[in-house]
Design a protein around this motif. Sequence first.
Motif, PDB file in Angstrom:
ATOM      1  N   CYS B  32       8.858 -44.230  10.896  1.00 35.45           N
ATOM      2  CA  CYS B  32       9.302 -45.148   9.849  1.00 35.45           C
ATOM      3  C   CYS B  32      10.786 -44.945   9.575  1.00 35.45           C
ATOM      4  CB  CYS B  32       8.497 -44.902   8.574  1.00 35.45           C
ATOM      5  SG  CYS B  32       9.081 -45.875   7.186  1.00 35.45           S
ATOM      6  N   CYS B  35      11.238 -44.116   5.429  1.00 37.78           N
ATOM      7  CA  CYS B  35      10.905 -42.812   4.825  1.00 37.78           C
ATOM      8  C   CYS B  35      10.893 -41.677   5.849  1.00 37.78           C
ATOM      9  CB  CYS B  35       9.573 -42.872   4.088  1.00 37.78           C
ATOM     10  SG  CYS B  35       8.127 -42.895   5.173  1.00 37.78           S
ATOM     11  N   CYS B  46       4.329 -48.878   7.624  1.00 36.04           N
ATOM     12  CA  CYS B  46       4.227 -47.435   7.404  1.00 36.04           C
ATOM     13  C   CYS B  46       3.116 -47.134   6.400  1.00 36.04           C
ATOM     14  CB  CYS B  46       5.553 -46.908   6.872  1.00 36.04           C
ATOM     15  SG  CYS B  46       5.480 -45.198   6.336  1.00 36.04           S
ATOM     16  N   CYS B  49       5.071 -45.331   2.970  1.00 35.34           N
ATOM     17  CA  CYS B  49       5.910 -46.122   2.055  1.00 35.34           C
ATOM     18  C   CYS B  49       5.684 -47.620   2.199  1.00 35.34           C
ATOM     19  CB  CYS B  49       7.385 -45.781   2.265  1.00 35.34           C
ATOM     20  SG  CYS B  49       8.078 -46.501   3.780  1.00 35.34           S
TER      21      CYS B  49
HETATM   22 ZN   LIG Z   1       7.637 -45.041   5.522  1.00 35.66          ZN
END
Ligand SMILES: [Zn+2]
Lengths: 391, 136
Positions: B32, B35, B46, B49
Amino acid sequence: MATQSPVYVAGAYEHPTREAPDKSTMQLHAEVARGALEDAGLEKDAIDAYFTAGMPEYESGLPPLIMADYLGLDVSYADTTDFGGSSYISHVGHAVAAIRNGTCDVALITLAGRPRSRGQATGSGARAIRTAQDSFERIYGATNIGMYGMAAQRHMHEYRTTAEQLAEIRVAASHHAQFNEHAMYQDPVTVEDVVSSRVVADPLHLLDCCVISDGGGALLVVSEDVRSRLERECVEVLGHGESVGHHRAGRIDLTRTAAEESGSRAFDEAGLEPTDVDYASIYDSFTITVLEAIEDLGFCEKGEGGSFVEGGTLKAPNGALPFNTDGGGLCSNHPANRGGMTKVIEAVRQLRGDANDEVQVNADIALAHGTGGSIGTRHGAATVVLGGEDR
Amino acid sequence: MSWEPRPAPEINPETERYWSAAADETLLVRECGDCGLVYHYPREYCPDCFGDDVDWREAAGTGTVYSYSVTRTMSGWPEEDLPLIVAYVELDEGPRLLTNLDCEPGAVDIGTRVEVRFVPLESADAAVPVFVPLEE
Ligand SMILES: [Zn+2]
């Protein structure tokens, strides 16, 4: 309008059969519904809410429609929350919420199934690819018992838990089952019997696994108003909690279950602590399921479950935490591969004084906890704390 | 370790690249950009997040056995593939993958270092990642 008025389990019925080759699954649903109505002293027309997690043997879904039609129920609330064996404990909590919300007064919860008669591959069977996750799991032969085996292996690695300690759980359940005329396996077993039984998926032996049985059970959850008109001694639902545990994007911890959350929510709502519990029904698909739940519910520290269960802790009537006094899923009954229902039923029996004499505990507070799905991948956890009428 | 008639993965637009990379002997994970989480199994958003700035990343293909179980009995499974070692391998990039260890049961333990191998599928442009003990 939501209230905090007390809500009760007024009826509980466990189907006496463990093998039902000559019955339909729907018939079993009807038989347990009738049993619970008779136990409560209620008529079918009083039912205004219906809960079931369905019929695992049927692919079609729509269980509340199929079953309400079959049973002839006219209800204002239907719920089919399904996270495996924890579903039926969750349904108790959902029924309490619906009753407190003023939506209904009498909730029927039913479970039935015939995996034994159908020769269904259960814990040790390969399964078809259906979900997105299956393509990354079932292609590798991820069975239920294999996944619980991995949890046990990791627990042993981190905390030095032994196969003999896991076996103590089966020993206690089998001690209780000898007094249950309906139990599938009634002969007491020893630690040696368990650890010398054949290994199905390391480190779990055959006797670390629950039975496969046909049958079912039903509960009736009712409002204060309904309860005041009943002759029958009822059990109050003091607290409920549920939670979903999962793969955490690849950070799964095989030694912890969602019982940490479901248990603390149930205890918070009840205003009680684990030390207040006199009797515990704990879902026992495998011995490791019980061990991790005992830790996560707060009956002992994480990692100390192995030493906690030694020395007869779980044996009724004198152990510190008598559990599964009907023999549990390990020895008595695991209807339709979903034992949460029988967990609530035996807790109700204990609080009403209806358990078998030899294992009757003088219990004011009981807990019923379910673990559904697989702690090796994703699972549901649901906990209820129940109180006797004269506590 | 043969594959078919074992169940083959269902390949969809979200996972096609993972399986075709495996056919080229490459293990992919997702990362990701928002994050930083490196995760498995593949998803377009993701799972931490919920961001959509997600890329594929080539994994080194090495890791450590987090846990395992030797399955001795399995109905509906090719008899010649039993016993079967089902394991979680913790990749050096972080995520734990469910997989098989293609070796004798006595050759592995929790903590054993392992590396990826790919078993081709006949039915699709795909291969299945499994792991073997690393030759140190
Ligand atoms: Zn993420």
